[in-house]
Design a protein around this motif. Structure first.
Motif, mmCIF file in Angstrom:
data_model
loop_
_atom_site.group_PDB
_atom_site.id
_atom_site.type_symbol
_atom_site.label_atom_id
_atom_site.label_comp_id
_atom_site.label_asym_id
_atom_site.label_seq_id
_atom_site.Cartn_x
_atom_site.Cartn_y
_atom_site.Cartn_z
ATOM 1 N N UNK A 4 7.675 23.211 -23.978
ATOM 2 C CA UNK A 4 6.947 23.967 -22.969
ATOM 3 C C UNK A 4 7.984 24.822 -22.263
ATOM 4 N N UNK A 5 7.517 25.817 -21.542
ATOM 5 C CA UNK A 5 8.449 26.655 -20.800
ATOM 6 C C UNK A 5 9.013 27.772 -21.654
ATOM 7 N N UNK A 6 10.013 28.422 -21.111
ATOM 8 C CA UNK A 6 10.559 29.620 -21.725
ATOM 9 C C UNK A 6 11.763 29.261 -22.572
ATOM 10 N N UNK A 7 11.830 29.771 -23.795
ATOM 11 C CA UNK A 7 13.042 29.512 -24.574
ATOM 12 C C UNK A 7 14.257 30.191 -23.942
ATOM 13 N N UNK A 8 15.417 29.599 -24.176
ATOM 14 C CA UNK A 8 16.683 30.234 -23.773
ATOM 15 C C UNK A 8 16.808 31.575 -24.464
ATOM 16 N N UNK A 31 15.114 29.018 -29.403
ATOM 17 C CA UNK A 31 16.055 27.962 -29.031
ATOM 18 C C UNK A 31 15.827 27.618 -27.561
ATOM 19 N N UNK A 32 15.690 26.311 -27.288
ATOM 20 C CA UNK A 32 15.434 25.846 -25.915
ATOM 21 C C UNK A 32 16.685 25.200 -25.326
ATOM 22 N N UNK A 33 16.748 25.098 -23.994
ATOM 23 C CA UNK A 33 17.918 24.458 -23.371
ATOM 24 C C UNK A 33 18.080 23.017 -23.860
ATOM 25 N N UNK A 67 16.025 36.856 -23.873
ATOM 26 C CA UNK A 67 16.867 35.816 -23.281
ATOM 27 C C UNK A 67 16.188 35.377 -21.995
ATOM 28 N N UNK A 68 15.884 34.090 -21.878
ATOM 29 C CA UNK A 68 15.125 33.568 -20.735
ATOM 30 C C UNK A 68 13.856 34.374 -20.481
#
Ligand SMILES: Nc1ncnc2c1ncn2[C@@H]1O[C@H](COP(=O)(O)OP(=O)(O)O)[C@@H](O)[C@H]1O
Ligand SMILES: [Mg+2]
Length: 252
Positions: A4-8, A31-33, A67-68
């Protein structure tokens, strides 16, 4: 793992051709954090070319990079670095005759309040970060030519992390390393994950990848075969993606 959320970082629909040959053909990866994504595929599949569009070594013919969540333009390695993207090269770009601290700060030396290079401060900072990343590292006084391949790699990674890398690209990091050294690099990758970095790990060694990666994206002939959670696939399924370009069949 469902994200979930925004990938790096997200590479969307990237294509690049060399003299009519499609080295990378509409490939999307993200790619995620705290995640390690492996890029697998035979020699010539397009892994390095894809990732060079992110490191700024090549410019894609088409496609977008986020990016983000923000669309960015990466025309050169400096642009990549400005977005906290660092590449750890296979042939490590270290100055052999200098020690770890001098390499860590090469070109970005710390100076004291009267403008002189502050060796003591640089060594203290180097000890601090190496202690965090590779606690067994002891060779602070030696030129890096005296270091093993894995130790050299940890210096290169410390340099990237010290200067705020959030996205690391490692192209065949263990290709030239023995088993002990490979283990050292694996531990380093685990530590970077814990610190929330995202890592693209290019490798031809499926075992390295299955051990270190959360997800794996397989490429063949410039195209993306698919991306799978490592926990959900067998080695054989990944091999069949690499060799036959065939995605695992799943019961619905
Ligand atoms: N600078 C270049 N000039 C011409 N062809 C290239 C260049 N870089 C890569 N290629 C070609 O692009 C394809 C993908 O190569 P590469 O990305 O290095 O694959 P991989 O890293 O998966 O082994 C290959 O056919 C390779 O020969
Ligand atoms: Mg390559």
């Amino acid at each position: 793992m469902t994200h979930t959320g925004t990938p790096l970082v997200e590479l969307r629909d990237i294509s690049i051709a060399f003299g009519g040959i499609k080295a990378v053909d509409r490939v999307s990866v993200d790619l995620y954090p705290g995640e390690v994504v492996g890029l697998l595929g035979h020699n010539g599949a397009g892994k390095s070319t894809l990732i060079k569009c992110l490191s700024g070594a090549y410019q894609a013919d088409s496609g977008e990079i986020f990016v983000n969540g923000e669309k960015v333009t990466i025309n050169n390695p400096r642009d990549a670095r400005n977005h906290n993207i660092e590449t750890i090269y296979q042939t490590l770009a270290l100055a052999d005759n200098l020690d770890a601290a001098s390499n860590l700060f090469l070109g970005r030396e710390l100076v004291n309040n009267i403008g002189f290079v502050d060796d003591a401060q640089m060594e203290a900072e180097t000890r601090k970060i190496m202690h965090r990343l590779n606690p067994n590292f002891k060779k602070f006084a030696d030129p890096v030519s005296a270091l093993s391949g894995g130790q050299r790699q940890s210096v290169a990674i410390a340099r990237a992390v010290y200067f705020n890398a959030k996205i690391l690209i490692m192209d065949e990091p263990t290709a030239a390393l023995g088993p002990q050294e490979t283990k050292m690099v694996s531990e380093l990758v685990q530590e970077l994950k814990r610190q929330g970095l995202g890592i693209f790990l290019i490798s031809h060694d499926i075992h390295d990848v299955m051990e270190l990666c959360d997800r794996v994206s397989v490429m063949k002939n410039g195209q993306l075969v698919g991306t799978e959670n490592v926990a959900d696939v067998t080695d054989d399924e990944i091999l069949s993606m690499i060799i036959l370009g065939k995605k695992p069949e799943r019961a619905a």
